[in-house]
Every structure is written in C-alpha cells, then in structure tokens.
Design a protein around this motif. Sequence first.
Motif, mmCIF file in Angstrom:
data_model
loop_
_atom_site.group_PDB
_atom_site.id
_atom_site.type_symbol
_atom_site.label_atom_id
_atom_site.label_comp_id
_atom_site.label_asym_id
_atom_site.label_seq_id
_atom_site.Cartn_x
_atom_site.Cartn_y
_atom_site.Cartn_z
ATOM 1 N N GLY A 216 0.779 -1.232 0.000
ATOM 2 C CA GLY A 216 0.000 0.000 0.000
ATOM 3 C C GLY A 216 0.811 1.284 0.000
ATOM 4 O O GLY A 216 0.231 2.368 -0.113
ATOM 5 N N GLU A 217 2.136 1.185 0.120
ATOM 6 C CA GLU A 217 2.991 2.382 0.139
ATOM 7 C C GLU A 217 3.605 2.604 -1.249
ATOM 8 O O GLU A 217 4.228 1.692 -1.799
ATOM 9 N N PRO A 218 3.460 3.809 -1.824
ATOM 10 C CA PRO A 218 4.105 4.089 -3.107
ATOM 11 C C PRO A 218 5.629 4.068 -2.950
ATOM 12 O O PRO A 218 6.183 4.792 -2.122
ATOM 13 N N ILE A 219 6.298 3.208 -3.744
ATOM 14 C CA ILE A 219 7.755 3.098 -3.614
ATOM 15 C C ILE A 219 8.482 3.184 -4.955
ATOM 16 O O ILE A 219 9.710 3.273 -4.973
ATOM 17 N N ALA A 220 7.750 3.173 -6.069
ATOM 18 C CA ALA A 220 8.408 3.183 -7.375
ATOM 19 C C ALA A 220 7.502 3.845 -8.395
ATOM 20 O O ALA A 220 6.273 3.862 -8.252
ATOM 21 N N TYR B 20 11.889 6.992 -14.111
ATOM 22 C CA TYR B 20 12.088 5.628 -13.598
ATOM 23 C C TYR B 20 12.828 5.730 -12.268
ATOM 24 O O TYR B 20 14.043 5.931 -12.223
ATOM 25 N N ILE B 21 12.061 5.618 -11.178
ATOM 26 C CA ILE B 21 12.606 5.865 -9.838
ATOM 27 C C ILE B 21 12.087 4.811 -8.869
ATOM 28 O O ILE B 21 10.891 4.501 -8.855
ATOM 29 N N ARG C 252 15.544 -0.116 -3.050
ATOM 30 C CA ARG C 252 16.343 -0.493 -4.213
ATOM 31 C C ARG C 252 17.051 -1.822 -3.980
ATOM 32 O O ARG C 252 17.301 -2.220 -2.848
ATOM 33 N N GLY C 253 17.350 -2.501 -5.070
ATOM 34 C CA GLY C 253 18.052 -3.771 -4.987
ATOM 35 C C GLY C 253 17.185 -4.934 -4.556
ATOM 36 O O GLY C 253 17.703 -5.990 -4.178
ATOM 37 N N LYS C 254 15.865 -4.770 -4.605
ATOM 38 C CA LYS C 254 14.955 -5.826 -4.147
ATOM 39 C C LYS C 254 14.070 -6.367 -5.276
ATOM 40 O O LYS C 254 13.142 -7.128 -5.019
ATOM 41 N N GLY C 255 14.335 -5.935 -6.499
ATOM 42 C CA GLY C 255 13.571 -6.445 -7.626
ATOM 43 C C GLY C 255 12.344 -5.641 -7.996
ATOM 44 O O GLY C 255 11.643 -5.982 -8.960
ATOM 45 N N PHE C 256 12.058 -4.577 -7.245
ATOM 46 C CA PHE C 256 10.870 -3.783 -7.558
ATOM 47 C C PHE C 256 11.061 -2.986 -8.853
ATOM 48 O O PHE C 256 10.119 -2.804 -9.630
ATOM 49 N N GLY C 257 12.260 -2.501 -9.061
ATOM 50 C CA GLY C 257 12.528 -1.679 -10.239
ATOM 51 C C GLY C 257 12.261 -2.419 -11.535
ATOM 52 O O GLY C 257 11.592 -1.897 -12.443
ATOM 53 N N ILE D 206 8.398 -2.833 -12.217
ATOM 54 C CA ILE D 206 7.657 -1.685 -12.742
ATOM 55 C C ILE D 206 8.184 -1.309 -14.134
ATOM 56 O O ILE D 206 7.431 -0.865 -15.004
ATOM 57 N N TRP D 207 9.471 -1.542 -14.363
ATOM 58 C CA TRP D 207 10.051 -1.334 -15.692
ATOM 59 C C TRP D 207 9.331 -2.207 -16.725
ATOM 60 O O TRP D 207 8.941 -1.732 -17.785
ATOM 61 N N GLN D 208 9.157 -3.480 -16.389
ATOM 62 C CA GLN D 208 8.514 -4.393 -17.328
ATOM 63 C C GLN D 208 7.065 -3.996 -17.579
ATOM 64 O O GLN D 208 6.560 -4.124 -18.695
#
Length: 281
Positions: free
Chosen positions: A54-58, A75-76, A82-87, A90-92
């Motif tokens: 529920g928290e905006p992180i990316a 792209y943030i 960071r470093g946990k696979g979230f990036g 959302i990129w995909q």
Amino acid sequence: MNNPNDFTVRTMSTAEVELSVEWAASEGWNPGLHDAPCFRSADPDGFFIGEWQGEPIACISAVAYDEHFGFIGLYIVKPAFRGKGFGIRIWQHGMDYLQNRNVGLDGVLAQQANYRKSGFALAHRNIRFQGVAQGAEYSNLSNASDLPFEQLVDYDRQCFPAARARFLAAWIGQPDAVALAAVRAGRVAGYGVLRRCRTGCKIGPLFADSEGIASDLFDGLAARMPGEVIVLDVPETNPAAVALAERHGMTSVFETARMYTREPPTLALERVFGVTSFELG
C-alpha cells in the motif's frame, strides 16, 4: 524478498504524477515547476506507480505518443527499496504498456549495459550545459502562442519522432514559462521554450533551421529571466548546438545516453539545438 504479491503496479492518478515529479526533484533532476500536468497531457494512461503493501515506492512513465513511438522516463525506486527487484517489475510493466513501439529513453551513462539487456541500443549522447542567463530582446521573434498552432505542430514533428499536439499545447501554455518562435518568409523557422524550474530555468526544446536562428531564440528566451541559472540539453550529434552553448559561456555538467529499441528515428537532428526534456524526450 517478501511476498511478491504485496507489490502492485497501477496507473497513476493526477496527484501521483505530481508525486513522481517530487521524487525526481529529490533525485536532483531539477524538474520544472509545472512539469507534472504537462507530462501527463502527453499520455494520461502512461504513468505508473508501484506500491509495496500500500505504500508508493516506485514510479515510471511510459508515454505512448502514437502507435509507433514511446518514451520511458521518471524511472525511480525510493532508495530504501532499491536492490529488491521492484525496479525491474515496474520497468517491465511500462515496457509492456508500450508493446511493439520503438521506445526511446535518456539514461545515465552508467546504466547503458542494463538498458542494452532490455533491447536498447545507443544512438548518441545528450550533453547538459549550464550557465547564467544573459540574453537580448529581439523584434524578429514572436510569441509561439500567437502562431497558427498547426504550423508549430508541423515544425515540431520534423524534430521529434511523433506528433505531440496535446503535449505541445500544454508545454507552450504553462505558467512561469516563455515560448518564442522565429518566422521567416512566412513559415516557422524555429521555436523554443524556457520554463522555470526548482532551481533556475531550462530551455527545451530549442529547434531551429540554423545556428543563427537558434542563437536569436536562445537570447530572446534568456532575456526573460536574466541572471538565472539556465540549462540546455544538447545532442552531441549537432556540433552547432554544442558551439552555441559554449559561445554563451555554458559548461558541460552531465550527460545521458539516448537509446532506442529499434533504429533511431529519422529526424532533422541538425535543427535540434536543445531537447525538450530527459523525461519525455
């Protein structure tokens, strides 16, 4: 990583586009004061927020300008996540939204290898020049909003990979900005936009038929905010643009890699003296 189902990606609300621009400011990108509504006008469905429990992180923008061309930006991932696979997730999501379009981006040089893994190839570098605004008023320049809008859209299309009328209308009409055009022999021969940012101001785009017209536009825009820090993002493929920035006492402070998933679009790059923004191309 914890349960991956706790991370969801969805289309941003208007307020969340504002949030993504705030995150960009925190990253030191110095966005314009009114970038959020202008950016969203290009493609309201192309901005995505990633939430963890529920928290905006990316966030990411994946603007589809038409059925052929799109652009990735904003792209943030918040530093603590960071470093946990979230990036990559959302990129995909953003890339899936753009489907089979030719996709462009302006990435930091250190990330080129990662972008290549996603199918991007280097087209050229963009160089950020910075200096202090010192210009002069010119009687041979017009307010861009006074011209027939279709003429401005047609000229812009020669320098950008897609027609972007909705964005352009918002961009030249935004508050705290100046948009000037040069008309020669009854036709548009160049235009530029100066917008106020968190610090100083940025010129972009700066499109012109010649270095002389580009210089007149630069001076005319800079004269509207004298003494301010001013930024111009220049494609290295246009030596006249680099020379213009240096002649105005600007120095190189940053570079990006302009990359595409397909062949670089065919553009009149000799007319591109300043790109519009690193976020939307």
